[in-house]
Motif scaffolding. Structure first.
Motif, PDB file in Angstrom:
ATOM      1  N   SER A  53       0.835  -1.207   0.000  1.00 39.18           N
ATOM      2  CA  SER A  53       0.000   0.000   0.000  1.00 39.18           C
ATOM      3  C   SER A  53       0.864   1.248   0.000  1.00 39.18           C
ATOM      4  O   SER A  53       0.524   2.257  -0.618  1.00 39.18           O
ATOM      5  CB  SER A  53      -0.911   0.016   1.227  1.00 39.18           C
ATOM      6  N   GLU A  95      -6.884   1.198  -0.629  1.00 43.04           N
ATOM      7  CA  GLU A  95      -7.157   0.053   0.223  1.00 43.04           C
ATOM      8  C   GLU A  95      -8.382   0.330   1.101  1.00 43.04           C
ATOM      9  O   GLU A  95      -8.574   1.449   1.572  1.00 43.04           O
ATOM     10  CB  GLU A  95      -5.934  -0.205   1.111  1.00 43.04           C
ATOM     11  N   ASP A 170      -5.827  -1.340  -4.918  1.00 40.46           N
ATOM     12  CA  ASP A 170      -5.196  -1.868  -3.711  1.00 40.46           C
ATOM     13  C   ASP A 170      -6.116  -2.879  -3.047  1.00 40.46           C
ATOM     14  O   ASP A 170      -7.146  -2.518  -2.478  1.00 40.46           O
ATOM     15  CB  ASP A 170      -4.859  -0.717  -2.748  1.00 40.46           C
ATOM     16  N   GLU A 171      -5.735  -4.121  -3.137  1.00 38.01           N
ATOM     17  CA  GLU A 171      -6.452  -5.248  -2.521  1.00 38.01           C
ATOM     18  C   GLU A 171      -7.950  -5.242  -2.783  1.00 38.01           C
ATOM     19  O   GLU A 171      -8.754  -5.161  -1.849  1.00 38.01           O
ATOM     20  CB  GLU A 171      -6.193  -5.265  -1.003  1.00 38.01           C
TER      21      GLU A 171
HETATM   22 MG   LIG Z   1      -2.034  -2.741   2.250  1.00 31.42          MG
END
Ligand SMILES: [Mg+2]
Ligand SMILES: Nc1ncnc2c1ncn2[C@@H]1O[C@H](COP(=O)(O)OP(=O)(O)O)[C@@H](O)[C@H]1O
Lengths: 249, 449
Positions: A53, A95, A170-171
């Protein structure tokens, strides 16, 4: 190398060169080099706390790296304010989704179009709804009352509303049931194949991410330890041992 | 054996725990009351203070707490009390439909107040005061309700507005109508001055710094004697005229020009409508802004700052405009206050005012326009209603607020009205979207072209 549409010559769309990022005195990125070419899906996998991140946010201007450079189409964008980076047609889905909870789906999507021209708003909206029909059914629902999967769809949809040429995710699979993860990843693949959208994906879910990506990087403690074509990385014993065995879901 | 003994042992256990809790409550009450009730200060004939102990009264109060806690524990036991049920449904039912009917009804009522209460100076003054707070509430609502920036120093801008008018009138002889926009501009300038240092702060830290800012402004007003006359304040502030016609009993005055009998009430009624218009302008501007990109950006900022930045919103500008807009309306309200009172001093701009306005915004439901108006009326009206109770007023008032927050934890009007509508969720066609777009984003298009 054998990226599918490396037609842009040698200049990568995004290049990260020797980036070191600190939080106070603690080093989080210890010198990262990375290339993303136009039309590619690139995945970055790594354990929790590896610095994925941080890398994503460093690309997006905050925090600023203490050393190194971020180049977008050859132009130095290191430490540029985030809102200006967004204007370069780079979109980020940060994220944890970070959708606007009290605003409706429609309003969230409108916020996504902040940096673009109004002329093609309807078109972009239709595109997002085609990709995620679920959002269309819920245009008036408040973002905070959506399910986790729907929120993720909204986060990606919102990022797409700015007509990005490079999408940073992000994820996106964080906290989602396997079926939903598949749905989200299918949508990313579709975007890439149909519209040639360049995607940089940060994931802990190594199996899905590497299966999807053309190329992948593995990050451990702020350093890139491995890189290569996604399917190849999936076969590597060290990757299997660290990220896949027993952790497929 | 064990089966039979279970109920009685459980009951005994309950009694013990109830006693424990009652004792604890009594102890807390003793701690609190020993200073509040147990002792009292008196001024003797020679002017010296002395303390009088009141152990009897203290014992009675602590006893009441003990007995009532014990009773509650024994009657209700482990059962949870549905606190909402404490507020009678007769009271809540009308408020459920309130948002839909209230706005037009309230507006009509506000318009005819001076007609109904023409003979009632007290009610007119109360109306003016309520409307002043409605306006302040709507102004602060931009900062706190929409942009989500907790501002505890809002009174500073109210003060800037009031002093701007007073000083400009005193030194340059400017009229109210010239000073009004100037006061707004100066206040929003100070809003930006406050905005810069707090750009990176949020929540508690922001609250502390803004509160300090409010105090600093007040202390400057108090100590900058050569400019502000310090604690003596500024008196003889010119009254507003009816667009040039003064409210006096002379030829060329308002009454003579319109062939009316001179009455003191004319000016009060004029002031009433003036603040009503100012408040409505605040409301109108806020409602319009909410549909524009800047208003949307404020709300997005309240929801998530990081997401805002990644979507290309300049959060610095967004915050500064929120502070500036909020401050501007406080500045308008401040210059109205100055012209109404004819006298201002730093005493009118204490932290209590900020707290009051913030309470109105929170009670009203953070971001709801109608909620803020209702909350201002309820709070100030309540204040007046409980004037009889003298010292207990604050207590009753606090209790009322606690009850309201239990009943409606997110404020009187908690539902947020979306700023874009489409006809039906299932059938979004391009036409709908275009209309929504045209309505809400035309301003931006104009700016870009
Ligand atoms: Mg992360
Ligand atoms: N705001 C911050 N302040 C200090 N340290 C941080 C901050 N954010 C992340 N870190 C640290 O930096 C490292 C990398 O974090 P992060 O980039 O979030 O990892 P990942 O996304 O791979 O899970 C971790 O050790 C984390 O504790």
């Amino acid at each position: 190398m054998n990226a599918p549409s490396a037609t842009t010559g040698n200049t990568p769309m995004l290049a990260v060169r020797g980036v070191k990022t600190y939080y106070g005195n603690i080093i989080a990125l210890k010198g990262i080099d990375l290339d993303i070419h136009a039309g590619e899906i690139v995945a970055m996998i790594g354990a929790n706390g590896a610095g994925k991140s941080t890398l994503m946010m460093t690309i997006f201007g905050d925090p600023r790296p203490r050393e190194g450079q971020v180049l977008f189409e050859g132009r130095d964008i290191t430490g540029m304010p985030a809102h200006e980076i967004a204007r370069l047609n780079i979109a980020q889905s940060p994220e944890g989704r970070r959708i606007f909870g009290r605003m409706t789906v429609m309003e969230n999507l409108q916020m996504g179009a902040t940096v673009t021209d109004n002329a093609h708003f309807e078109e972009d909206l239709e595109r997002v709804f085609r990709l995620f029909p679920r959002l269309k059914e819920r245009v008036h629902q408040r973002g905070g009352t959506l399910s986790g999967g729907e929120q993720q769809m909204l986060a990606i949809g919102r990022a797409l509303m700015s007509r990005p040429r490079l999408l940073l995710l992000d994820e996106p699979s964080l906290g989602l049931a396997p079926l939903l993860v598949k749905q989200i990843f299918d949508a990313i693949r579709e975007l890439n194949e149909r519209e040639k959208l360049t995607v940089f994906l940060v994931e802990q879910n190594a199996f899905h991410a590497l299966k999807l990506a053309h190329r992948g990087y593995v990050m451990v403690n702020g350093l890139i330890t491995l890189s290569g074509p996604g399917r190849e990385l999936l076969q590597r014993p060290e990757v299997r041992a660290a990220y896949l065995e027993g952790g497929r879901h | 054996m064990s089966v039979l003994s279970t109920p009685s042992s459980k009951a005994r256990f309950d009694l013990v725990s109830a006693l424990k809790r009652a004792l604890l409550a009594a102890l807390v009450a003793f701690g609190l009351f020993s200073l509040m009730i147990g002792v009292r200060t008196h001024t003797g004939s020679n002017g010296a203070l002395f303390l009088e102990g009141r152990p009897g009264l203290l014992a009675i109060m602590v006893g009441i707490v003990f007995v009532s806690t014990l009773a509650r524990e024994l009657i209700l036991g482990e059962r949870q009390i549905e606190l909402r049920s404490l507020v009678p449904p007769a009271l809540t039912a009308p408020l459920q439909i309130l948002p839909k009917l209230a706005a037009p009804a309230l507006l009509v009522f506000a318009l005819i107040v001076p007609i109904i209460f023409y003979q009632n100076r007290y009610m007119l003054d109360l109306g003016i005061m309520i409307l002043t707070y409605v306006m302040l509430g709507w102004g602060l609502n931009i900062v706190v309700g929409l942009a989500g920036l907790l501002d505890l120093g809002y009174v500073a801008f109210y003060a800037v507005g009031a002093y701007s008018y007073a000083l400009l009138a005193e030194h340059f002889g400017f009229s109210f109508w010239i000073c009004l926009p100037l006061a707004g501009i100066l206040a929003s300038f100070w809003g930006i001055i406050l905005g810069f240092p707090v750009l990176r702060l949020r929540g508690d830290y922001l609250a502390i710094v803004t509160m300090a800012f409010g105090e600093i402004i007040r202390l400057v007003l108090l100590n900058f004697q050569t400019l502000t006359h310090g604690p003596d304040g500024i008196s003889g502030i010119p009254r507003p005229s009816f667009f040039g016609l003064p409210f006096n009993n002379e030829p060329g005055g308002f009454a003579h020009t319109f062939g009316l009998h001179y009455s003191f009430t004319h000016r009060i009624v004029f002031l009433y409508y003036l603040i009503l218009v100012l408040a409505l302008v605040t409301n109108f501007v806020t409602i319009r802004l909410r549909r524009l990109p800047i208003g949307r950006a404020w709300e997005a900022l309240r929801e998530d700052e990081i997401a805002c930045r990644s979507l290309g919103i300049n959060t610095t500008n967004t915050k500064l405009t929120a502070f500036a807009m909020g401050a501007m309306f406080a500045g308008f309200a401040g210059s109205f206050f100055a012209t109404r009172q004819g006298f201002i001093s730093p005493e009118s701009f204490t932290f209590t005012e900020s707290a009051m306005v913030l309470a109105i915004v929170v009670l009203g439901g953070m971001g709801s326009q109608i909620g803020v108006a209702v909350a201002a009326a309820v709070m100030l009206g309540g204040f007046e209603l409980f004037r009889e109770f003298a010292t207990f007023r604050m207590l009753v008032f606090g209790l009322a607020m606690v009850l309201i927050m239990i009943w409606r934890p997110r404020g009187l009007v908690a539902t947020r009205t979306p700023s874009v509508f489409l006809r039906s969720p299932k059938e979004v066609d391009a036409e709908d979207v275009r209309r929504a777009r045209a309505k809400s984003w035309s301003w931006r298009r104009a700016r870009h072209d």
